[in-house]
Motif scaffolding. Sequence first.
Motif, PDB file in Angstrom:
ATOM      1  N   THR A 206      62.739  53.096   5.796  1.00  9.35           N
ATOM      2  CA  THR A 206      63.484  53.563   4.687  1.00  9.35           C
ATOM      3  C   THR A 206      64.135  51.946   3.895  1.00  9.35           C
ATOM      4  OG1 THR A 206      65.908  52.989   5.858  1.00  9.35           O
ATOM      5  CG2 THR A 206      64.829  55.845   5.141  1.00  9.35           C
ATOM      6  N   GLU A 207      63.690  50.677   4.309  1.00  7.02           N
ATOM      7  CA  GLU A 207      63.861  49.471   3.585  1.00  7.02           C
ATOM      8  C   GLU A 207      62.821  48.759   3.618  1.00  7.02           C
ATOM      9  OE1 GLU A 207      66.340  45.431   4.907  1.00  7.02           O
ATOM     10  OE2 GLU A 207      66.908  47.323   6.492  1.00  7.02           O
ATOM     11  N   ASN A 208      61.955  48.012   2.652  1.00  8.10           N
ATOM     12  CA  ASN A 208      60.985  47.593   2.481  1.00  8.10           C
ATOM     13  C   ASN A 208      60.032  47.824   2.372  1.00  8.10           C
ATOM     14  OD1 ASN A 208      62.543  45.636   1.436  1.00  8.10           O
ATOM     15  ND2 ASN A 208      63.131  43.900   3.137  1.00  8.10           N
ATOM     16  N   VAL A 209      59.597  49.062   2.392  1.00  7.59           N
ATOM     17  CA  VAL A 209      57.997  49.789   2.518  1.00  7.59           C
ATOM     18  C   VAL A 209      57.487  49.853   1.028  1.00  7.59           C
ATOM     19  CG1 VAL A 209      56.864  51.809   3.012  1.00  7.59           C
ATOM     20  CG2 VAL A 209      59.019  51.128   4.813  1.00  7.59           C
ATOM     21  N   ARG A 210      57.060  48.973   0.179  1.00  7.70           N
ATOM     22  CA  ARG A 210      56.363  49.282  -0.877  1.00  7.70           C
ATOM     23  C   ARG A 210      55.507  50.346  -1.030  1.00  7.70           C
ATOM     24  NH1 ARG A 210      55.190  45.607  -4.719  1.00  7.70           N
ATOM     25  NH2 ARG A 210      56.948  44.661  -4.165  1.00  7.70           N
ATOM     26  N   TRP A 211      54.659  50.981   0.087  1.00 10.40           N
ATOM     27  CA  TRP A 211      54.117  52.441  -0.232  1.00 10.40           C
ATOM     28  C   TRP A 211      53.457  52.648   1.223  1.00 10.40           C
ATOM     29  CZ3 TRP A 211      49.148  51.614   1.803  1.00 10.40           C
ATOM     30  CH2 TRP A 211      48.645  50.145   1.306  1.00 10.40           C
ATOM     31  N   LYS A 212      53.458  53.625   1.384  1.00  7.86           N
ATOM     32  CA  LYS A 212      52.792  54.237   2.267  1.00  7.86           C
ATOM     33  C   LYS A 212      52.249  55.782   2.324  1.00  7.86           C
ATOM     34  CE  LYS A 212      54.753  57.264   6.475  1.00  7.86           C
ATOM     35  NZ  LYS A 212      56.790  57.770   7.343  1.00  7.86           N
ATOM     36  N   THR A 213      50.712  55.150   2.815  1.00 10.56           N
ATOM     37  CA  THR A 213      49.613  56.396   2.421  1.00 10.56           C
ATOM     38  C   THR A 213      49.538  57.316   3.551  1.00 10.56           C
ATOM     39  OG1 THR A 213      48.778  55.192   1.108  1.00 10.56           O
ATOM     40  CG2 THR A 213      47.486  56.297   1.879  1.00 10.56           C
ATOM     41  N   PRO A 214      49.293  58.705   3.879  1.00 15.54           N
ATOM     42  CA  PRO A 214      48.444  59.061   4.980  1.00 15.54           C
ATOM     43  C   PRO A 214      47.264  59.234   4.935  1.00 15.54           C
ATOM     44  CG  PRO A 214      49.918  60.856   3.396  1.00 15.54           C
ATOM     45  CD  PRO A 214      49.632  59.170   2.683  1.00 15.54           C
ATOM     46  N   LEU A 215      46.602  58.925   6.162  1.00 13.93           N
ATOM     47  CA  LEU A 215      45.365  58.856   6.106  1.00 13.93           C
ATOM     48  C   LEU A 215      44.561  60.201   6.544  1.00 13.93           C
ATOM     49  CD1 LEU A 215      45.339  55.701   8.214  1.00 13.93           C
ATOM     50  CD2 LEU A 215      44.748  55.027   6.017  1.00 13.93           C
ATOM     51  N   PRO A 216      43.175  60.111   6.650  1.00 17.57           N
ATOM     52  CA  PRO A 216      42.876  61.287   6.443  1.00 17.57           C
ATOM     53  C   PRO A 216      41.807  61.337   7.913  1.00 17.57           C
ATOM     54  CG  PRO A 216      40.985  59.647   5.530  1.00 17.57           C
ATOM     55  CD  PRO A 216      42.573  58.995   5.212  1.00 17.57           C
ATOM     56  N   GLY A 217      42.283  60.467   8.992  1.00 19.51           N
ATOM     57  CA  GLY A 217      42.455  60.113  10.429  1.00 19.51           C
ATOM     58  C   GLY A 217      42.657  59.697  11.354  1.00 19.51           C
ATOM     59  N   PRO A 218      42.873  59.210  12.371  1.00 18.68           N
ATOM     60  CA  PRO A 218      43.235  58.344  13.018  1.00 18.68           C
ATOM     61  C   PRO A 218      42.605  56.918  13.197  1.00 18.68           C
ATOM     62  CG  PRO A 218      42.633  59.783  14.307  1.00 18.68           C
ATOM     63  CD  PRO A 218      42.065  60.402  12.875  1.00 18.68           C
ATOM     64  N   GLY A 219      42.761  56.353  13.913  1.00 20.24           N
ATOM     65  CA  GLY A 219      41.618  54.296  14.180  1.00 20.24           C
ATOM     66  C   GLY A 219      42.570  53.918  15.182  1.00 20.24           C
ATOM     67  N   THR A 220      42.150  52.900  15.372  1.00 20.25           N
ATOM     68  CA  THR A 220      42.513  51.341  15.900  1.00 20.25           C
ATOM     69  C   THR A 220      41.797  50.578  15.041  1.00 20.25           C
ATOM     70  OG1 THR A 220      41.282  51.489  17.351  1.00 20.25           O
ATOM     71  CG2 THR A 220      43.243  52.225  17.753  1.00 20.25           C
ATOM     72  N   SER A 221      40.985  50.423  13.713  1.00 26.40           N
ATOM     73  CA  SER A 221      40.374  49.102  13.519  1.00 26.40           C
ATOM     74  C   SER A 221      41.834  48.140  12.076  1.00 26.40           C
ATOM     75  CB  SER A 221      39.324  49.022  12.823  1.00 26.40           C
ATOM     76  OG  SER A 221      39.681  50.687  11.460  1.00 26.40           O
ATOM     77  N   SER A 222      41.767  47.635  11.888  1.00 30.86           N
ATOM     78  CA  SER A 222      43.030  46.942  11.558  1.00 30.86           C
ATOM     79  C   SER A 222      42.283  46.909   9.549  1.00 30.86           C
ATOM     80  CB  SER A 222      43.186  44.931  11.516  1.00 30.86           C
ATOM     81  OG  SER A 222      43.681  45.261  12.662  1.00 30.86           O
ATOM     82  N   PRO A 223      43.618  46.733   8.682  1.00 27.98           N
ATOM     83  CA  PRO A 223      42.739  46.806   7.372  1.00 27.98           C
ATOM     84  C   PRO A 223      42.218  45.173   6.886  1.00 27.98           C
ATOM     85  CG  PRO A 223      45.575  46.522   7.776  1.00 27.98           C
ATOM     86  CD  PRO A 223      44.901  46.976   8.716  1.00 27.98           C
TER      87      PRO A 223
ATOM     88  N   ALA B 267      43.353  57.511  23.824  1.00 32.94           N
ATOM     89  CA  ALA B 267      42.854  57.971  22.573  1.00 32.94           C
ATOM     90  C   ALA B 267      42.662  56.342  21.450  1.00 32.94           C
ATOM     91  CB  ALA B 267      44.562  58.275  22.188  1.00 32.94           C
ATOM     92  N   HIS B 268      41.965  55.891  22.094  1.00 36.02           N
ATOM     93  CA  HIS B 268      41.634  54.793  20.993  1.00 36.02           C
ATOM     94  C   HIS B 268      40.168  55.422  19.933  1.00 36.02           C
ATOM     95  CE1 HIS B 268      43.328  52.080  23.649  1.00 36.02           C
ATOM     96  NE2 HIS B 268      42.046  51.859  24.450  1.00 36.02           N
ATOM     97  N   GLY B 269      39.964  56.288  20.076  1.00 36.60           N
ATOM     98  CA  GLY B 269      39.003  56.756  19.128  1.00 36.60           C
ATOM     99  C   GLY B 269      37.902  56.650  18.828  1.00 36.60           C
ATOM    100  N   TYR B 270      37.092  56.968  17.960  1.00 29.17           N
ATOM    101  CA  TYR B 270      35.809  56.323  17.142  1.00 29.17           C
ATOM    102  C   TYR B 270      35.824  55.338  15.705  1.00 29.17           C
ATOM    103  CZ  TYR B 270      34.664  60.321  20.248  1.00 29.17           C
ATOM    104  OH  TYR B 270      35.047  60.669  21.187  1.00 29.17           O
ATOM    105  N   ALA B 271      36.565  54.602  15.397  1.00 25.60           N
ATOM    106  CA  ALA B 271      36.914  54.060  14.876  1.00 25.60           C
ATOM    107  C   ALA B 271      38.036  52.653  15.522  1.00 25.60           C
ATOM    108  CB  ALA B 271      37.480  54.045  12.874  1.00 25.60           C
ATOM    109  N   SER B 272      37.030  52.147  15.994  1.00 23.83           N
ATOM    110  CA  SER B 272      38.224  50.584  16.705  1.00 23.83           C
ATOM    111  C   SER B 272      37.582  49.649  16.027  1.00 23.83           C
ATOM    112  CB  SER B 272      38.133  50.502  17.851  1.00 23.83           C
ATOM    113  OG  SER B 272      38.706  52.054  18.960  1.00 23.83           O
TER     114      SER B 272
END
Length: 431
Positions: A58-75, A136-141
Amino acid sequence: MAGVGSRIARIALVGLSVGWLSIAAAAERGDTDWPRFRGPGGQGVSTAAGLPLKWSSTENVRWKTPLPGPGTSSPVVVGRRVFLTCYSGFGVPGLPTGTQEDLRLHVLCLDRDTGEILWNRTLQPRLPEQPGIREAHGYASSTPVADDERLYVYFGNSGVYAFDFQGEQLWHRDVGSKLHPWGSGASPILWQDLLIVNASIESGCAVALNRQSGQEVWRAQGIREAWNTPLVLTLPDGTSELVLAMQGKVVGLDPAGGRELWNCASDITWYIVPSVVAHEDVVWCLGGRSGTAAVAVRAGGRGDVTATHRLWTGARGSNVPSPIVHDGHLYWMHEGRGTAFCAEAATGRIVYEQAIRPRAGQVYASPVLADGRLFYLNRKGQTFVLAASPTFELLAVNDLADGSTFNASPAPSGDRLLLRSDRFLYCIAGD
């Protein structure tokens, strides 16, 4: 520590005393861009300033976007664009398993200022895929990498893709078809006109592709049990070496042609996940669950350099997160115990070994250094902020507490910090 003689130690100390300038200070991009895994220099060091010290759901979150699926790759960030990969349809934690025919791979572009998803390109994977990925590392790492015009993404068995910034696919190349229960993990990097991929899992090779056309330029064989991202370092004489760690050794390759220049026994008997870090002509590698778990090597040699260029080995390390090298010290966190470490980079001597309280638990994300602070993110979404100093100082504990899993590494961009979970992408920023 197991040294190789005072002469080698003196060489290391001389090399390290030349001046510990921040790796990112020499980066070609501004402090808002974070175009690859671990940032412009590939070592988790950012010139970004003004990052918040404290935040919560609730503090210092500029935005929060739901993603279409999981993944462990970094932005990754280029200008106002944030790029990220996901998967959906099969093997999604918390949902019915589905079938492999339902599996889809996603490449996303978001607006850095608002979090809006600007485009979502959906790819059909190469089948069969690994029927299950452990933990659960998944297919987008694999974290994407971007230049000023293109985005390059790696989906392991499904290959390497290039897109323009509008989301149009430019080319696709296969680098191997083998599978593994841990899935893929290494991220591609750019050097000159080459896109370099550690395809250890898929083909036992490191592969270089022309970034414009995707055509293969060279292929280096014998890369085994290596889930880490390579690093190209420039030596003091101006030459470049591509350094990669694997089970049992560290190797230096010619990045232009893939020829092995040198190899050094690490005595690390486990597979290697953490990526190497370097300063001047010294390289550090962590890995392993027992026995030898850290090694320092002076680059620039030829052939087997174990007897001449291995500076020290150590029993303290990490099996997943990569370290930070800063002002003559190495910093890292153990992946399972949540213990923070600081060691002298020249000797390997442990300066502090401090258990985080409250207990950090599992830490898979690699840390980031910015604003004189170290940011360690655990799998529960807690970020532990430490002073980047050989004196242990816990500055803040920040908890997003959203019930999702955080495996990706933080990405600083200007005065903001991007944090990715298996469900959301967060932008953390002050007022």
